[in-house]
Write a protein that holds these residues in place. Sequence first.
Motif, PDB file in Angstrom:
ATOM      1  N   THR A 153       0.850  -1.191   0.000  1.00 20.99           N
ATOM      2  CA  THR A 153       0.000   0.000   0.000  1.00 20.99           C
ATOM      3  C   THR A 153       0.872   1.222   0.000  1.00 20.99           C
ATOM      4  OG1 THR A 153      -1.566  -1.197   1.329  1.00 20.99           O
ATOM      5  CG2 THR A 153      -1.885   1.161   1.195  1.00 20.99           C
ATOM      6  N   PRO A 154       0.483   2.201  -0.871  1.00 18.06           N
ATOM      7  CA  PRO A 154       1.301   3.408  -0.899  1.00 18.06           C
ATOM      8  C   PRO A 154       1.265   4.059   0.464  1.00 18.06           C
ATOM      9  CG  PRO A 154      -0.234   3.320  -2.814  1.00 18.06           C
ATOM     10  CD  PRO A 154      -0.544   2.222  -1.908  1.00 18.06           C
ATOM     11  N   LEU A 155       2.411   4.577   0.862  1.00 15.78           N
ATOM     12  CA  LEU A 155       2.533   5.309   2.099  1.00 15.78           C
ATOM     13  C   LEU A 155       2.537   6.754   1.758  1.00 15.78           C
ATOM     14  CD1 LEU A 155       5.254   3.052   3.740  1.00 15.78           C
ATOM     15  CD2 LEU A 155       2.793   3.015   4.132  1.00 15.78           C
ATOM     16  N   GLY A 156       1.399   7.365   2.230  1.00 19.09           N
ATOM     17  CA  GLY A 156       1.131   8.709   1.743  1.00 19.09           C
ATOM     18  C   GLY A 156       1.790   9.789   2.566  1.00 19.09           C
ATOM     19  N   SER A 157       2.369   9.465   3.687  1.00 21.97           N
ATOM     20  CA  SER A 157       2.920  10.530   4.476  1.00 21.97           C
ATOM     21  C   SER A 157       4.243  10.046   5.126  1.00 21.97           C
ATOM     22  CB  SER A 157       1.908  10.905   5.575  1.00 21.97           C
ATOM     23  OG  SER A 157       1.653   9.806   6.416  1.00 21.97           O
ATOM     24  N   ALA A 158       4.982  11.026   5.575  1.00 14.08           N
ATOM     25  CA  ALA A 158       6.236  10.724   6.192  1.00 14.08           C
ATOM     26  C   ALA A 158       6.040   9.926   7.452  1.00 14.08           C
ATOM     27  CB  ALA A 158       6.980  12.050   6.522  1.00 14.08           C
ATOM     28  N   ALA A 159       4.931  10.265   8.150  1.00 11.81           N
ATOM     29  CA  ALA A 159       4.641   9.516   9.361  1.00 11.81           C
ATOM     30  C   ALA A 159       4.403   8.090   9.080  1.00 11.81           C
ATOM     31  CB  ALA A 159       3.400  10.151  10.060  1.00 11.81           C
ATOM     32  N   ALA A 160       3.651   7.832   7.938  1.00 16.99           N
ATOM     33  CA  ALA A 160       3.368   6.447   7.575  1.00 16.99           C
ATOM     34  C   ALA A 160       4.651   5.749   7.216  1.00 16.99           C
ATOM     35  CB  ALA A 160       2.398   6.412   6.423  1.00 16.99           C
ATOM     36  N   VAL A 161       5.583   6.423   6.653  1.00 15.00           N
ATOM     37  CA  VAL A 161       6.834   5.809   6.301  1.00 15.00           C
ATOM     38  C   VAL A 161       7.587   5.523   7.550  1.00 15.00           C
ATOM     39  CG1 VAL A 161       9.032   6.238   5.140  1.00 15.00           C
ATOM     40  CG2 VAL A 161       6.882   6.855   4.029  1.00 15.00           C
ATOM     41  N   ARG A 162       7.563   6.445   8.500  1.00  9.75           N
ATOM     42  CA  ARG A 162       8.275   6.204   9.704  1.00  9.75           C
ATOM     43  C   ARG A 162       7.659   5.093  10.450  1.00  9.75           C
ATOM     44  NH1 ARG A 162       7.944  12.067  10.036  1.00  9.75           N
ATOM     45  NH2 ARG A 162      10.024  12.959   9.375  1.00  9.75           N
ATOM     46  N   GLU A 163       6.401   5.083  10.428  1.00 13.59           N
ATOM     47  CA  GLU A 163       5.760   3.982  11.152  1.00 13.59           C
ATOM     48  C   GLU A 163       6.104   2.657  10.530  1.00 13.59           C
ATOM     49  OE1 GLU A 163       1.333   2.686  12.535  1.00 13.59           O
ATOM     50  OE2 GLU A 163       1.621   4.484  11.405  1.00 13.59           O
ATOM     51  N   ALA A 164       6.121   2.636   9.150  1.00 20.82           N
ATOM     52  CA  ALA A 164       6.373   1.353   8.492  1.00 20.82           C
ATOM     53  C   ALA A 164       7.806   0.969   8.604  1.00 20.82           C
ATOM     54  CB  ALA A 164       6.010   1.466   7.063  1.00 20.82           C
ATOM     55  N   ARG A 165       8.784   1.865   8.749  1.00 24.13           N
ATOM     56  CA  ARG A 165      10.172   1.676   8.848  1.00 24.13           C
ATOM     57  C   ARG A 165      10.744   0.996   7.660  1.00 24.13           C
ATOM     58  NH1 ARG A 165      12.686   2.304  13.965  1.00 24.13           N
ATOM     59  NH2 ARG A 165      14.444   1.079  13.038  1.00 24.13           N
ATOM     60  N   ASP A 166      10.277  -0.205   7.359  1.00 23.56           N
ATOM     61  CA  ASP A 166      10.738  -0.841   6.126  1.00 23.56           C
ATOM     62  C   ASP A 166       9.689  -0.660   5.056  1.00 23.56           C
ATOM     63  OD1 ASP A 166      13.138  -1.880   7.147  1.00 23.56           O
ATOM     64  OD2 ASP A 166      12.012  -3.603   8.063  1.00 23.56           O
ATOM     65  N   PHE A 167      10.129  -0.282   3.979  1.00 21.41           N
ATOM     66  CA  PHE A 167       9.229  -0.034   2.862  1.00 21.41           C
ATOM     67  C   PHE A 167       9.971  -0.198   1.597  1.00 21.41           C
ATOM     68  CE2 PHE A 167      11.193   3.893   3.916  1.00 21.41           C
ATOM     69  CZ  PHE A 167      11.343   4.569   2.738  1.00 21.41           C
ATOM     70  N   GLU A 168       9.343  -0.044   0.554  1.00 20.33           N
ATOM     71  CA  GLU A 168       9.949  -0.145  -0.760  1.00 20.33           C
ATOM     72  C   GLU A 168       9.647   1.145  -1.524  1.00 20.33           C
ATOM     73  OE1 GLU A 168       7.999  -3.576  -2.443  1.00 20.33           O
ATOM     74  OE2 GLU A 168       9.801  -4.790  -2.101  1.00 20.33           O
ATOM     75  N   LEU A 169      10.607   1.468  -2.277  1.00 22.97           N
ATOM     76  CA  LEU A 169      10.415   2.630  -3.171  1.00 22.97           C
ATOM     77  C   LEU A 169      10.173   2.130  -4.572  1.00 22.97           C
ATOM     78  CD1 LEU A 169      13.176   5.098  -1.980  1.00 22.97           C
ATOM     79  CD2 LEU A 169      10.717   5.288  -1.696  1.00 22.97           C
ATOM     80  N   ARG A 170       9.111   2.498  -4.969  1.00 19.80           N
ATOM     81  CA  ARG A 170       8.810   2.092  -6.367  1.00 19.80           C
ATOM     82  C   ARG A 170       9.228   3.187  -7.293  1.00 19.80           C
ATOM     83  NH1 ARG A 170       2.954   1.278  -9.138  1.00 19.80           N
ATOM     84  NH2 ARG A 170       3.728   0.516 -11.178  1.00 19.80           N
ATOM     85  N   MET A 171      10.105   2.822  -8.149  1.00 14.67           N
ATOM     86  CA  MET A 171      10.617   3.708  -9.165  1.00 14.67           C
ATOM     87  C   MET A 171      10.034   3.282 -10.472  1.00 14.67           C
ATOM     88  SD  MET A 171      12.488   5.712  -7.425  1.00 14.67           S
ATOM     89  CE  MET A 171      13.543   6.535  -8.669  1.00 14.67           C
ATOM     90  N   ALA A 172      10.253   4.081 -11.451  1.00 16.75           N
ATOM     91  CA  ALA A 172       9.652   3.759 -12.762  1.00 16.75           C
ATOM     92  C   ALA A 172      10.221   2.455 -13.298  1.00 16.75           C
ATOM     93  CB  ALA A 172       9.932   4.901 -13.749  1.00 16.75           C
TER      94      ALA A 172
END
Lengths: 74, 467
Positions: free
Chosen positions: B434-453
Motif C-alpha cells: 500500500t502506498p505510504l502517503g505521508s512521512a509519518a506512515a513511512v516512519r511507522e512502516a520503517r521498512d518499505f519499498e520505493l517504487r521507481m519507474a
Amino acid sequence: MTTQPVSYESAVERLEEIIKRLDTGEAGLRETLDLCREGRELIEYSAGELDAVGKGLEELKLDELIERLEGAAQ
Amino acid sequence: MTSDPLTTGADARPAGIDGYPGPFPVGRYAAGLRERLREFAHVCVLGEASGVRFGRGPNVYFELRDGDGGIPCAMWRDDFDRSGLTEQDFRDGVEVVAAGGCDYYPGGATASPRFSFRVKQLKLAGEGDLLVQLEQLRRRLAEEGLFERQKLLARPALPKRIGVVTAETGAARRDFLAGLERRGWHGTIVWGYAPVQDRRAAGAIARAIQDLAVVGEVETIVVTRGGGSIADLWAFCDETLCRTVALLPVPVISAVGHHVDRTLIDDVAAVCCSTPTHAAEAAVAVDCTAARGLLLDHARRVDKRGRAAVLDRARALAALSRAPRDRVAAHRTHLHQKAREMRAASRRWLALRRDNQRRMAAQDIDRKREAAAATVVTGRARLNARAAALTRAADALEARRREALRSHGAAIRGHDPERALERGYAIALGPDGTPLGSAAAVREARDFELRMADGLVPARVREEEGE
C-alpha cells in the motif's frame, strides 16, 4: 197498368227504353218488376207482329179480291 | 234497162210461192233494201229526242218522237261533234231538228238488222213540250202542297199487308220480291197489276192504287216499274194519277225507272226509291231475321234482369240474417290475422335489429382496425424517427464520451503516478504494497519499498530517524 202499343216500332222503342233502365241497375224492386212485366208484354206483342210476317208469303190479286167482294155483295 | 236491186239475183233454185217473185237470198234482198232506202230524199225532221244513248261505239242512238209517231235515229259521233252540241245539251226531252235520210243496216250472222234515220246534222229546236209541261205541272202541284201530304203519313216499319202496282210480267215484280226475301218478310202481298207504259196506264194505275187502299186493306202501297225513256215513263207524270196518290190516306212508295229518272209520282209519293229492291227495303224497314234475333236477346235480358232483381235481394236478406255471426267470425279472423302479422313483424324487427347491430359492430371493428393500422403505421414511423434520433444521440454521446474519455485519459495520464515515476519520482509502498502517503506512515512502516519507474527499491528509515 200498361197500354197496348200502337205499332211494332213503338213497341221495340219502348222495349229498348225498358232494357236501358233495367241495365242501369237503379230501378227499385217494384219498378223492376213492373218494367219486366211491361217488357214481357211488349215482347209478346212484337213476337206476334214478327210471326204475322213470318209464316209464309201470301200473294193475292187485287182483281180477284174485287170479284170476291162483288160476288158477296150480290 | 236498170235492174231492181231488190230482185237482182233472182236465181233462187228452191220453188217459190205462186204470185210472188223469188225466193231471193235475204241478205241480198236486205242490201237491195238499203240501196232503195238510201235513194229516199234527204230531209229535215222535227221531233223530241228520247232514249238518247252515247255508247262506246261510233254511233249516237236516239229516237225522235212527236204526238203522232217517231223514228229511230243513228248519228256518227263525228257528225254529232261537228253539230256543236254536247252530251249535256242533247238529252231526253229536248226538241231538235235533224237532217239526214233513211238508212238500213242489213245486219249479219250475229248482228241484228235495223232501220234508222241516218242523221247528218242536228240542232236544238228549244226545250221539249213534254218537259215544259212536266215542269209546269210539278210547280202547280208543289204550290198546292201536294208534295207534302204523303210524307206526313205514318209509315209502318213492319206492315203485314203490302199492295203493289206494277206490270204482271215485268222484272220489277221479281226484284221487289227478292228485296222482301232479303228482309225475311213473308207477309201478304196484294198485286194490283196494271199497264205501266201505254196511254191507258195512268188511269189503270190510279184505279189500282185506290182499289188497293179500299179493298186490299193494305198498310203500304208500292208503285214500281223498270227504267225507260221519259216518254216510256210519261204515265207516271199524269196529273190525275199524281193527285190520287197525293190525297191517298195510305203511304205510297214509288220506284219508277232508274235513279236518273225523276217522274212526278216520285215527288208526290211518301218515299221515292231508285229501284224495286230499294222499294222493298223501304216498305219493310225492319230486317225481320235480325229483328227476331234481337227480340230474343231482349227477352233474355228482361228475364235475366227480373230474376236478378229478386235473387239479388233474396241473397242480400240472407246475408243480413247471417250478419252477426259472420261479423264475429270476421273480427276473429281479423284479430288472428293481426296477431300473426304482429308476430311476423316482431321477428322481422328482431332480425333486422340483429343484422343492424352486426353490421354496425363490423363497421366499428373495421374502423378500429383501420385506426389501429394507421396508429401502427404512425407509431412505426415515429419509432423509426426516434430510433434514428436515438442512434444519432447515441453516436453523438459516444463521440462526446470518447472525447471526454480521451480528455479524461489525457487528464488521468497527466496525474498518473507512473508519469511522475517516469520523471524520477518514487512511491513508498508499505509491506502490503500500500502506498505510504505521508512521512509519518513511512516512519511507522520503517521498512518499505520505493517504487521507481523502472522497479522497486527496498528502503529503511534510518534509526535516528526512527527514534
